[in-house]
Design a protein around this motif. Structure first.
Motif, PDB file in Angstrom:
ATOM      1  N   SER A   1      -9.488   3.907 -25.400  1.00  0.00           N
ATOM      2  CA  SER A   1      -9.703   2.493 -25.746  1.00  0.00           C
ATOM      3  C   SER A   1     -10.696   1.839 -24.790  1.00  0.00           C
ATOM      4  O   SER A   1     -11.489   0.983 -25.197  1.00  0.00           O
ATOM      5  CB  SER A   1      -8.374   1.728 -25.726  1.00  0.00           C
ATOM      6  OG  SER A   1      -7.844   1.664 -24.417  1.00  0.00           O
ATOM      7  N   PHE A   2     -10.686   2.274 -23.522  1.00  0.00           N
ATOM      8  CA  PHE A   2     -11.653   1.758 -22.551  1.00  0.00           C
ATOM      9  C   PHE A   2     -13.075   2.124 -22.974  1.00  0.00           C
ATOM     10  O   PHE A   2     -13.974   1.269 -23.008  1.00  0.00           O
ATOM     11  CB  PHE A   2     -11.339   2.322 -21.170  1.00  0.00           C
ATOM     12  CG  PHE A   2     -12.310   1.902 -20.095  1.00  0.00           C
ATOM     13  CD1 PHE A   2     -12.139   0.694 -19.433  1.00  0.00           C
ATOM     14  CD2 PHE A   2     -13.370   2.714 -19.756  1.00  0.00           C
ATOM     15  CE1 PHE A   2     -13.036   0.303 -18.438  1.00  0.00           C
ATOM     16  CE2 PHE A   2     -14.273   2.327 -18.777  1.00  0.00           C
ATOM     17  CZ  PHE A   2     -14.103   1.126 -18.102  1.00  0.00           C
ATOM     18  N   VAL A   3     -13.275   3.381 -23.313  1.00  0.00           N
ATOM     19  CA  VAL A   3     -14.612   3.841 -23.728  1.00  0.00           C
ATOM     20  C   VAL A   3     -15.026   3.180 -25.041  1.00  0.00           C
ATOM     21  O   VAL A   3     -16.172   2.736 -25.197  1.00  0.00           O
ATOM     22  CB  VAL A   3     -14.637   5.375 -23.868  1.00  0.00           C
ATOM     23  CG1 VAL A   3     -15.953   5.839 -24.495  1.00  0.00           C
ATOM     24  CG2 VAL A   3     -14.440   6.035 -22.509  1.00  0.00           C
ATOM     25  N   ASP A   4     -14.089   3.074 -25.985  1.00  0.00           N
ATOM     26  CA  ASP A   4     -14.408   2.448 -27.273  1.00  0.00           C
ATOM     27  C   ASP A   4     -14.829   0.988 -27.094  1.00  0.00           C
ATOM     28  O   ASP A   4     -15.791   0.526 -27.716  1.00  0.00           O
ATOM     29  CB  ASP A   4     -13.199   2.519 -28.213  1.00  0.00           C
ATOM     30  CG  ASP A   4     -12.945   3.921 -28.732  1.00  0.00           C
ATOM     31  OD1 ASP A   4     -13.844   4.776 -28.592  1.00  0.00           O
ATOM     32  OD2 ASP A   4     -11.842   4.157 -29.255  1.00  0.00           O
ATOM     33  N   SER A   5     -14.099   0.274 -26.247  1.00  0.00           N
ATOM     34  CA  SER A   5     -14.442  -1.135 -26.022  1.00  0.00           C
ATOM     35  C   SER A   5     -15.798  -1.267 -25.345  1.00  0.00           C
ATOM     36  O   SER A   5     -16.602  -2.147 -25.684  1.00  0.00           O
ATOM     37  CB  SER A   5     -13.360  -1.820 -25.181  1.00  0.00           C
ATOM     38  OG  SER A   5     -13.336  -1.301 -23.863  1.00  0.00           O
TER      39      SER A   5
ATOM     40  N   LEU B   1      -9.541  -7.029 -25.430  1.00  0.00           N
ATOM     41  CA  LEU B   1      -8.362  -7.696 -25.979  1.00  0.00           C
ATOM     42  C   LEU B   1      -8.204  -7.409 -27.466  1.00  0.00           C
ATOM     43  O   LEU B   1      -7.092  -7.410 -27.988  1.00  0.00           O
ATOM     44  CB  LEU B   1      -8.464  -9.199 -25.727  1.00  0.00           C
ATOM     45  CG  LEU B   1      -8.380  -9.613 -24.260  1.00  0.00           C
ATOM     46  CD1 LEU B   1      -8.600 -11.113 -24.099  1.00  0.00           C
ATOM     47  CD2 LEU B   1      -7.032  -9.217 -23.669  1.00  0.00           C
ATOM     48  N   PHE B   2      -9.305  -7.177 -28.162  1.00  0.00           N
ATOM     49  CA  PHE B   2      -9.252  -6.818 -29.577  1.00  0.00           C
ATOM     50  C   PHE B   2      -8.437  -5.547 -29.795  1.00  0.00           C
ATOM     51  O   PHE B   2      -7.753  -5.387 -30.791  1.00  0.00           O
ATOM     52  CB  PHE B   2     -10.681  -6.638 -30.105  1.00  0.00           C
ATOM     53  CG  PHE B   2     -10.763  -6.165 -31.528  1.00  0.00           C
ATOM     54  CD1 PHE B   2     -10.397  -7.002 -32.567  1.00  0.00           C
ATOM     55  CD2 PHE B   2     -11.222  -4.896 -31.827  1.00  0.00           C
ATOM     56  CE1 PHE B   2     -10.479  -6.571 -33.890  1.00  0.00           C
ATOM     57  CE2 PHE B   2     -11.317  -4.465 -33.133  1.00  0.00           C
ATOM     58  CZ  PHE B   2     -10.944  -5.306 -34.167  1.00  0.00           C
TER      59      PHE B   2
ATOM     60  N   VAL C   1     -13.262 -10.078 -17.789  1.00  0.00           N
ATOM     61  CA  VAL C   1     -13.182  -8.632 -18.034  1.00  0.00           C
ATOM     62  C   VAL C   1     -12.050  -8.012 -17.227  1.00  0.00           C
ATOM     63  O   VAL C   1     -11.228  -7.242 -17.761  1.00  0.00           O
ATOM     64  CB  VAL C   1     -14.528  -7.949 -17.693  1.00  0.00           C
ATOM     65  CG1 VAL C   1     -14.356  -6.430 -17.653  1.00  0.00           C
ATOM     66  CG2 VAL C   1     -15.583  -8.323 -18.713  1.00  0.00           C
ATOM     67  N   PHE C   2     -11.967  -8.344 -15.936  1.00  0.00           N
ATOM     68  CA  PHE C   2     -10.890  -7.784 -15.110  1.00  0.00           C
ATOM     69  C   PHE C   2      -9.525  -8.272 -15.587  1.00  0.00           C
ATOM     70  O   PHE C   2      -8.553  -7.511 -15.609  1.00  0.00           O
ATOM     71  CB  PHE C   2     -11.112  -8.145 -13.635  1.00  0.00           C
ATOM     72  CG  PHE C   2     -12.124  -7.282 -12.945  1.00  0.00           C
ATOM     73  CD1 PHE C   2     -11.844  -5.959 -12.655  1.00  0.00           C
ATOM     74  CD2 PHE C   2     -13.366  -7.780 -12.601  1.00  0.00           C
ATOM     75  CE1 PHE C   2     -12.776  -5.144 -12.030  1.00  0.00           C
ATOM     76  CE2 PHE C   2     -14.305  -6.986 -11.971  1.00  0.00           C
ATOM     77  CZ  PHE C   2     -14.019  -5.665 -11.686  1.00  0.00           C
TER      78      PHE C   2
ATOM     79  N   LEU D   1      -4.407  -7.239 -18.509  1.00  0.00           N
ATOM     80  CA  LEU D   1      -3.460  -7.541 -19.587  1.00  0.00           C
ATOM     81  C   LEU D   1      -3.263  -6.335 -20.497  1.00  0.00           C
ATOM     82  O   LEU D   1      -2.145  -6.045 -20.934  1.00  0.00           O
ATOM     83  CB  LEU D   1      -3.964  -8.735 -20.401  1.00  0.00           C
ATOM     84  CG  LEU D   1      -3.971 -10.092 -19.692  1.00  0.00           C
ATOM     85  CD1 LEU D   1      -4.508 -11.162 -20.622  1.00  0.00           C
ATOM     86  CD2 LEU D   1      -2.569 -10.459 -19.222  1.00  0.00           C
ATOM     87  N   ALA D   2      -4.373  -5.630 -20.799  1.00  0.00           N
ATOM     88  CA  ALA D   2      -4.254  -4.444 -21.648  1.00  0.00           C
ATOM     89  C   ALA D   2      -3.430  -3.360 -20.960  1.00  0.00           C
ATOM     90  O   ALA D   2      -2.634  -2.653 -21.603  1.00  0.00           O
ATOM     91  CB  ALA D   2      -5.645  -3.914 -22.003  1.00  0.00           C
ATOM     92  N   ALA D   3      -3.578  -3.238 -19.651  1.00  0.00           N
ATOM     93  CA  ALA D   3      -2.804  -2.233 -18.917  1.00  0.00           C
ATOM     94  C   ALA D   3      -1.325  -2.583 -18.903  1.00  0.00           C
ATOM     95  O   ALA D   3      -0.460  -1.711 -19.115  1.00  0.00           O
ATOM     96  CB  ALA D   3      -3.340  -2.111 -17.487  1.00  0.00           C
TER      97      ALA D   3
END
Length: 434
Positions: free
Chosen positions: A270-274, A74-75, A253-254, A259-261
């Motif tokens: 962003s997925f890998v960074d998070s 979410l960040f 998490v899901f 929400l991000a999607a």
């Protein structure tokens, strides 16, 4: 060699290693090894292996990386922009106006991130430039953000509550529930102070914007409402007994990924960074937990906790004076250590004393976290001060002065918790009674 001399030597070793830049978790393990190898006949290597294994497979630990990952997702989902746009229309008519966005925004972010520094950084990224552009007092903007950022430790799901629950062998679900009322209380104290301050400094607060109809307020909050619903679902599933903290974290998490999607903020990068950021943070905290667990074993073999407890008992301190003494000790420790280290390093010594004095272990966990919040605002290692120093471009002394009133309000919060312990124990007892 007596216990006092041994404790002094181990304390010196701890300070030297920390000053040398060694990681905190490794430092705690090293001091524990020195304690066993140099001052007892116990097999240090075997005890280290056993202790690290016993504390590394604790099922409660699985909730920690999941909640951290939820916050990291979410960040990166433009939450700070959505938060300011969604909260501003609702708070613009309160005395103090948009300064309350820092407080309420940090309360919302605290329920997402569970971290003080992340909470302050996320909200401040958007609010500081906006408030400055609109003519708000920079001192109050920094102060409200520094103080409210500490809510990341108290409002569930809190990483520090998981750390305390594992260290003190207390129910993490009960701790989460116990933190709700004290968290709202601290928010109310902050907002009340801003209202009183604005009454005496009317020229420092810009006039309110035009009134907006309810439909427009809801429209501007449309991207923030799903985040609020996710938070309610995560905490509600724990409170309702439908999910354990680990299961609720998985749901979070899901939900955060969904929400991000939907917000089109989810990419492979962003997925890998998070995921990597959550891994780094979780490994750091777990290393501290394991290091402190081994150090606690070393201190137990030397009889240090029992000796300290006997010394405190011999002083004939009342429960109130014991709390005052512990509060002073934690504030001093906060000048040199961060929150997780303070909790895991001291719980094995402090908890038996406070339980013997008649305090509830869950209540003590909430008290301890509020005191750790105070430590986030004490130089030279107050993490929120560093965050705001970097974001505002102001020197550390200016940031510290701006944060001082909120340090005082946190002290008031500790006093209220001590005077009315039901603030922290009522909801957990209600949950058990169901």
């Amino acid at each position: 060699m007596d216990v006092l001399t041994t404790t002094g030597i181990l304390g010196l070793v701890l300070l030297v290693l920390l000053a040398g830049g060694l990681w905190i978790g490794v430092t705690l393990m090293a001091v524990g090894y020195v304690a066993l190898a140099a001052f007892s006949p116990a097999p240090a290597g075997s005890l280290m292996a056993t202790t690290l294994w016993d504390h590394s497979w604790n099922w409660a630990l699985t909730a920690l990386p999941l909640f951290v990952w939820m916050g990291e997702i979410l960040f990166r989902a433009r939450l700070s922009e959505d938060m300011f746009a969604g909260l501003a229309p609702w708070l613009d008519r309160l005395p103090g106006r948009l300064l309350h966005v820092n407080i309420v925004g940090c309360g919302v972010m605290a329920a997402v991130a569970g971290s003080s520094a992340v909470t302050a950084a996320t909200v401040g990224r958007m609010s500081l430039p906006e408030l400055k552009q609109r003519g708000y007092s920079e001192t109050m903007s920094i102060g409200t953000l520094a103080g409210s950022g500490t809510l990341g430790l108290l409002i569930p799901p809190s990483i520090m509550m998981i750390v305390y629950g594992i260290s003190a062998q207390q129910s993490i679900s009960r701790l989460f529930i116990a933190g709700i009322v004290p968290g709202l209380l601290i928010m109310a104290l902050f907002m009340g102070y801003v209202m009183i301050w604005s009454a005496f400094n009317r020229g420092a607060v810009p006039p309110a914007g035009p009134r907006l109809p309810l439909a427009e307020k809801l429209r501007r909050s449309r991207r923030l409402l799903p985040v609020l619903l996710l938070i309610v679902a995560v905490i509600g599933s724990i409170y309702g007994g439908y999910a354990t903290p680990t299961e609720a974290a998985t749901l979070g998490v899901f939900g955060a990924l969904g929400l991000a999607a939907v917000a089109r903020a989810l990419s492979w990068q962003s997925f890998v960074d998070s995921l990597m950021a959550a891994t780094r943070t979780s490994c750091m905290i777990i290393a501290i937990i394991l290091g402190a667990a081994f150090l606690s074993v070393g201190m137990a073999f030397l009889g240090i906790p029992a000796t300290l407890a006997n010394w405190v008992s011999a002083q004939g301190l009342s429960p109130a004076m014991l709390l005052v003494l512990l509060t002073l000790i934690y504030v001093v420790l906060g000048c040199f250590l961060e929150g997780a280290s303070m909790i895991v390093l001291t719980t094995s010594v402090a908890l038996p004393m406070v339980v013997e004095a008649g305090f509830d272990p869950v209540w003590f966990g909430i008290y301890l976290i509020v005191v750790v919040e105070m430590a986030q605002l004490t130089p030279p290692v107050g993490f929120n001060l560093f965050v705001l120093h970097g974001m505002s471009g102001r020197d550390m002394w200016t940031v510290t002065k701006a944060s001082a009133p909120f340090f005082g309000l946190l002290t008031l919060g500790v006093a209220l918790l001590a005077l009315v312990p039901e603030l922290a124990t009522f909801l957990p007892q209600l949950m058990l009674a169901r």
